[in-house]
Design a protein around this motif. Structure first.
Motif, PDB file in Angstrom:
ATOM      1  N   LEU A 277       0.802  -1.233   0.000  1.00 17.65           N
ATOM      2  CA  LEU A 277       0.000   0.000   0.000  1.00 17.65           C
ATOM      3  C   LEU A 277       0.832   1.279   0.000  1.00 17.65           C
ATOM      4  O   LEU A 277       0.377   2.304  -0.502  1.00 17.65           O
ATOM      5  CB  LEU A 277      -0.932   0.012   1.219  1.00 17.65           C
ATOM      6  N   ILE A 278       2.037   1.237   0.557  1.00 14.13           N
ATOM      7  CA  ILE A 278       2.798   2.491   0.670  1.00 14.13           C
ATOM      8  C   ILE A 278       3.194   3.056  -0.683  1.00 14.13           C
ATOM      9  O   ILE A 278       3.571   4.213  -0.783  1.00 14.13           O
ATOM     10  CB  ILE A 278       4.073   2.345   1.561  1.00 14.13           C
ATOM     11  N   ARG A 279       3.071   2.244  -1.739  1.00 19.24           N
ATOM     12  CA  ARG A 279       3.385   2.783  -3.067  1.00 19.24           C
ATOM     13  C   ARG A 279       2.285   3.715  -3.571  1.00 19.24           C
ATOM     14  O   ARG A 279       2.515   4.508  -4.486  1.00 19.24           O
ATOM     15  CB  ARG A 279       3.575   1.648  -4.066  1.00 19.24           C
ATOM     16  N   LEU A 280       1.089   3.568  -3.024  1.00 20.02           N
ATOM     17  CA  LEU A 280      -0.036   4.390  -3.494  1.00 20.02           C
ATOM     18  C   LEU A 280       0.102   5.802  -2.954  1.00 20.02           C
ATOM     19  O   LEU A 280      -0.058   6.013  -1.755  1.00 20.02           O
ATOM     20  CB  LEU A 280      -1.362   3.821  -3.001  1.00 20.02           C
ATOM     21  N   LYS A 281       0.420   6.728  -3.826  1.00 15.73           N
ATOM     22  CA  LYS A 281       0.565   8.111  -3.342  1.00 15.73           C
ATOM     23  C   LYS A 281      -0.009   9.077  -4.344  1.00 15.73           C
ATOM     24  O   LYS A 281       0.212   8.954  -5.534  1.00 15.73           O
ATOM     25  CB  LYS A 281       2.054   8.451  -3.151  1.00 15.73           C
ATOM     26  N   ASN A 282      -0.697  10.028  -3.811  1.00 16.84           N
ATOM     27  CA  ASN A 282      -1.161  11.133  -4.615  1.00 16.84           C
ATOM     28  C   ASN A 282      -0.035  12.188  -4.540  1.00 16.84           C
ATOM     29  O   ASN A 282       0.451  12.483  -3.455  1.00 16.84           O
ATOM     30  CB  ASN A 282      -2.454  11.624  -3.935  1.00 16.84           C
ATOM     31  N   VAL A 283       0.389  12.700  -5.705  1.00 17.09           N
ATOM     32  CA  VAL A 283       1.515  13.644  -5.727  1.00 17.09           C
ATOM     33  C   VAL A 283       1.295  14.805  -4.755  1.00 17.09           C
ATOM     34  O   VAL A 283       2.203  15.254  -4.070  1.00 17.09           O
ATOM     35  CB  VAL A 283       1.768  14.170  -7.164  1.00 17.09           C
ATOM     36  N   ASN A 284       0.032  15.277  -4.656  1.00 17.32           N
ATOM     37  CA  ASN A 284      -0.268  16.426  -3.791  1.00 17.32           C
ATOM     38  C   ASN A 284      -0.107  16.118  -2.311  1.00 17.32           C
ATOM     39  O   ASN A 284       0.066  16.997  -1.497  1.00 17.32           O
ATOM     40  CB  ASN A 284      -1.703  16.912  -4.017  1.00 17.32           C
ATOM     41  N   GLU A 285      -0.224  14.835  -1.979  1.00 19.15           N
ATOM     42  CA  GLU A 285      -0.132  14.451  -0.565  1.00 19.15           C
ATOM     43  C   GLU A 285       1.229  13.820  -0.266  1.00 19.15           C
ATOM     44  O   GLU A 285       1.370  13.094   0.706  1.00 19.15           O
ATOM     45  CB  GLU A 285      -1.217  13.422  -0.232  1.00 19.15           C
ATOM     46  N   TYR A 286       2.186  14.064  -1.146  1.00 16.02           N
ATOM     47  CA  TYR A 286       3.447  13.324  -1.054  1.00 16.02           C
ATOM     48  C   TYR A 286       4.078  13.370   0.340  1.00 16.02           C
ATOM     49  O   TYR A 286       4.440  12.332   0.885  1.00 16.02           O
ATOM     50  CB  TYR A 286       4.457  13.830  -2.110  1.00 16.02           C
ATOM     51  N   THR A 287       4.207  14.543   0.925  1.00 14.01           N
ATOM     52  CA  THR A 287       4.954  14.628   2.192  1.00 14.01           C
ATOM     53  C   THR A 287       4.296  13.786   3.288  1.00 14.01           C
ATOM     54  O   THR A 287       4.983  13.102   4.037  1.00 14.01           O
ATOM     55  CB  THR A 287       5.107  16.094   2.646  1.00 14.01           C
ATOM     56  N   TYR A 288       2.958  13.800   3.340  1.00 11.70           N
ATOM     57  CA  TYR A 288       2.256  12.996   4.350  1.00 11.70           C
ATOM     58  C   TYR A 288       2.420  11.502   4.071  1.00 11.70           C
ATOM     59  O   TYR A 288       2.743  10.708   4.954  1.00 11.70           O
ATOM     60  CB  TYR A 288       0.755  13.305   4.388  1.00 11.70           C
ATOM     61  N   MET A 289       2.150  11.141   2.796  1.00 12.58           N
ATOM     62  CA  MET A 289       2.192   9.719   2.439  1.00 12.58           C
ATOM     63  C   MET A 289       3.615   9.161   2.550  1.00 12.58           C
ATOM     64  O   MET A 289       3.821   8.017   2.914  1.00 12.58           O
ATOM     65  CB  MET A 289       1.657   9.510   1.013  1.00 12.58           C
ATOM     66  N   HIS A 290       4.582  10.000   2.223  1.00 11.43           N
ATOM     67  CA  HIS A 290       5.987   9.594   2.336  1.00 11.43           C
ATOM     68  C   HIS A 290       6.331   9.343   3.812  1.00 11.43           C
ATOM     69  O   HIS A 290       7.033   8.387   4.134  1.00 11.43           O
ATOM     70  CB  HIS A 290       6.867  10.694   1.742  1.00 11.43           C
ATOM     71  N   SER A 291       5.796  10.160   4.698  1.00  8.27           N
ATOM     72  CA  SER A 291       6.072   9.983   6.130  1.00  8.27           C
ATOM     73  C   SER A 291       5.498   8.659   6.621  1.00  8.27           C
ATOM     74  O   SER A 291       6.151   7.932   7.372  1.00  8.27           O
ATOM     75  CB  SER A 291       5.465  11.134   6.934  1.00  8.27           C
ATOM     76  N   VAL A 292       4.276   8.333   6.167  1.00  9.27           N
ATOM     77  CA  VAL A 292       3.669   7.052   6.543  1.00  9.27           C
ATOM     78  C   VAL A 292       4.498   5.907   5.954  1.00  9.27           C
ATOM     79  O   VAL A 292       4.774   4.909   6.630  1.00  9.27           O
ATOM     80  CB  VAL A 292       2.195   6.980   6.058  1.00  9.27           C
ATOM     81  N   ALA A 293       4.923   6.074   4.699  1.00 11.91           N
ATOM     82  CA  ALA A 293       5.708   5.014   4.043  1.00 11.91           C
ATOM     83  C   ALA A 293       7.030   4.775   4.774  1.00 11.91           C
ATOM     84  O   ALA A 293       7.420   3.625   5.011  1.00 11.91           O
ATOM     85  CB  ALA A 293       5.972   5.405   2.583  1.00 11.91           C
ATOM     86  N   VAL A 294       7.714   5.844   5.157  1.00 14.71           N
ATOM     87  CA  VAL A 294       8.999   5.676   5.849  1.00 14.71           C
ATOM     88  C   VAL A 294       8.768   5.017   7.208  1.00 14.71           C
ATOM     89  O   VAL A 294       9.561   4.184   7.650  1.00 14.71           O
ATOM     90  CB  VAL A 294       9.763   7.023   5.958  1.00 14.71           C
ATOM     91  N   CYS A 295       7.656   5.355   7.844  1.00 16.07           N
ATOM     92  CA  CYS A 295       7.294   4.711   9.111  1.00 16.07           C
ATOM     93  C   CYS A 295       7.133   3.202   8.906  1.00 16.07           C
ATOM     94  O   CYS A 295       7.706   2.386   9.641  1.00 16.07           O
ATOM     95  CB  CYS A 295       5.998   5.341   9.632  1.00 16.07           C
ATOM     96  N   VAL A 296       6.355   2.825   7.887  1.00 21.12           N
ATOM     97  CA  VAL A 296       6.113   1.398   7.597  1.00 21.12           C
ATOM     98  C   VAL A 296       7.439   0.689   7.298  1.00 21.12           C
ATOM     99  O   VAL A 296       7.714  -0.401   7.812  1.00 21.12           O
ATOM    100  CB  VAL A 296       5.131   1.265   6.396  1.00 21.12           C
ATOM    101  N   LEU A 297       8.270   1.323   6.484  1.00 23.56           N
ATOM    102  CA  LEU A 297       9.554   0.699   6.114  1.00 23.56           C
ATOM    103  C   LEU A 297      10.472   0.556   7.335  1.00 23.56           C
ATOM    104  O   LEU A 297      11.172  -0.449   7.482  1.00 23.56           O
ATOM    105  CB  LEU A 297      10.248   1.532   5.020  1.00 23.56           C
ATOM    106  N   MET A 298      10.458   1.562   8.215  1.00 26.39           N
ATOM    107  CA  MET A 298      11.287   1.496   9.435  1.00 26.39           C
ATOM    108  C   MET A 298      10.824   0.339  10.335  1.00 26.39           C
ATOM    109  O   MET A 298      11.643  -0.385  10.900  1.00 26.39           O
ATOM    110  CB  MET A 298      11.215   2.807  10.216  1.00 26.39           C
ATOM    111  N   VAL A 299       9.503   0.190  10.454  1.00 31.84           N
ATOM    112  CA  VAL A 299       8.969  -0.905  11.282  1.00 31.84           C
ATOM    113  C   VAL A 299       9.366  -2.259  10.658  1.00 31.84           C
ATOM    114  O   VAL A 299       9.851  -3.161  11.340  1.00 31.84           O
ATOM    115  CB  VAL A 299       7.431  -0.796  11.437  1.00 31.84           C
ATOM    116  N   ALA A 300       9.173  -2.363   9.328  1.00 35.58           N
ATOM    117  CA  ALA A 300       9.494  -3.627   8.642  1.00 35.58           C
ATOM    118  C   ALA A 300      10.985  -3.951   8.788  1.00 35.58           C
ATOM    119  O   ALA A 300      11.362  -5.087   9.095  1.00 35.58           O
ATOM    120  CB  ALA A 300       9.117  -3.520   7.166  1.00 35.58           C
ATOM    121  N   LEU A 301      11.825  -2.937   8.590  1.00 33.54           N
ATOM    122  CA  LEU A 301      13.275  -3.158   8.689  1.00 33.54           C
ATOM    123  C   LEU A 301      13.675  -3.479  10.132  1.00 33.54           C
ATOM    124  O   LEU A 301      14.499  -4.368  10.372  1.00 33.54           O
ATOM    125  CB  LEU A 301      14.007  -1.905   8.168  1.00 33.54           C
TER     126      LEU A 301
END
Ligand SMILES: [Fe+2]
Ligand SMILES: [Fe+2]
Length: 398
Positions: free
Chosen positions: A149-173
């Motif tokens: 799901l973290i790949r799904l991003k609306n360009v306009n919401e990038y900073t928010y979605m990127h923050s969630v994605a980095v959170c998910v990746l940090m947890v996974a790693l």
């Protein structure tokens, strides 16, 4: 006195001052109450809560653990050691439903926190911590759902979605690296907050479609320090989040910013943050460039042999997301096209693929999930979904 207790220390007669954790996972609607019924105690113990606080001025205190000798002479506590429930693994399709809700809640929470910062309000991160807990639990059930799901991003919401994605990746790693539950949650919260300094960067610089001028780039590069200042003023923020916020653009060869730290001066969490941040940034559509596919992003990062990342952390990251991450379009030896939906537990090079198209017949075929590790087919090449015109999200059911 208000004190934090372990769930296995709670007993009837205590006054529960506060329960912290995922509100969806415990049945208590009151914030504070005296624990007098056994059924409430049973519920409390079985809920796997993040934190329980008691008030010893209004109820019983914790019983001191007494060491007793077992018949074989080994010391043991008379109280149960752990009440952590084993989590059942579920299919990626099943977890996707819950993961979508978690992702949306996380996006809204980040947007609200970041907006507060933009308006100069104090930062409240309690909800963020509880969301990181939910993200960790989703990963435990099936890590592939949120990683998809973290790949799904609306360009306009990038900073928010990127923050969630980095959170998910940090947890996974963090889970892959075998960190403790507490460290995993700290890493996730740090991921959620790492770019908070961007909220004080002017919009015309932050969202500029073209190349930044030197002056604009200098402003942009101030976001780690600006973020660190914001987090520093918030007493609830752990040291790990401050560290990742300030150092996620550092490189192990000392060519990063803002402090040009290198080698051992960078903590494990800062090294993790650097890898997760770059992977998500280059595999996302931006206002100034199209995304690389997840597999391309991994290949590019692997080719940067100049000390950009910590090598061992990068290798652990590749094992976490895969050489063919979820969402990668593959052509198989049979001529069929399929999208990666899950990583194999056996080998990085043999993911689980949903096939849907025959290049030989040049036509769609009934969708089927195959496990390449079982020798049912093999990978011939990586394919570009844009060239083929497929909507892989639809095929993946997201
Ligand atoms: Fe950043
Ligand atoms: Fe970032």
């Amino acid at each position: 006195m208000i004190k934090k207790v372990q769930a296995n220390e709670v007993r009837l007669g205590m006054y529960i001052h506060q329960i912290r954790g995922n509100w969806m996972e415990h049945p208590f609607w009151r914030k504070s109450f005296k624990l007098i019924q056994q059924k409430d105690l049973d519920k409390l113990v079985s809920c796997n809560l993040e934190e329980i606080w008691i008030d010893t001025s209004k109820g019983l205190d914790v019983v001191k653990t007494i060491q007793v000798k077992n018949p074989d002479g080994v010391d043991s506590d008379i109280l149960p050691q752990s009440i952590k429930k084993p989590v059942a693994r579920v299919s990626v399709e099943e977890e996707l439903h819950v993961a979508k809700i978690i992702q949306n809640k996380a996006k809204e929470a980040v947007a609200a926190m970041f907006d507060d910062v933009r308006m100069g309000k104090a930062l409240e991160i309690e909800e963020a911590k509880s969301l990181v807990n939910e993200i960790n639990q989703s990963m435990e059930r099936n890590p592939n759902a949120l990683l998809t799901l973290i790949r799904l991003k609306n360009v306009n919401e990038y900073t928010y979605m990127h923050s969630v994605a980095v959170c998910v990746l940090m947890v996974a790693l963090g889970r892959h690296l075998g960190l403790s539950e507490v460290q995993i949650k700290q890493a996730g919260t740090a991921g959620l907050l790492h770019d908070i300094g961007k909220m004080v960067i002017p919009n015309e610089v932050l969202n500029k479609p073209g190349k930044l001028t030197d002056e604009e780039f200098t402003i942009m590069k101030s976001h780690p320090v600006r973020g660190w200042e914001i987090l520093k003023s918030c007493y609830q923020v752990h040291e790990t989040a401050l560290d990742v916020c300030l150092h996620h653009h550092e490189r192990v060869d000392g060519k990063g910013y803002p402090e040009k730290l290198s080698g051992d001066a960078l903590t494990l969490f800062a090294r993790m943050g650097a890898v997760c941040d770059v992977y998500d940034a280059i595999s996302s559509d931006r206002c100034y460039k199209a995304a690389w596919s997840p597999a391309e992003a991994i290949r590019k990062m692997a080719s940067w042999k100049d000390g950009h990342f910590d090598e061992s952390i990068f290798q652990a990251f590749v094992k976490t997301v895969g050489i063919y991450p979820s969402g990668t379009l593959l052509k198989l030896q049979s001529g069929r096209l399929g999208v990666v939906i899950e990583q194999s537990t056996k080998k990085l090079t043999t993911p689980i693929v949903k096939i849907f198209f025959s290049t030989r017949a040049n036509a769609h075929i009934p969708a089927e999930i195959i496990d390449i590790s079982k020798g049912m087919d093999s990978i011939e090449s990586l394919e570009d979904p844009v060239k083929w015109g497929f909507d892989l999200n639809k095929i993946q059911g997201i």
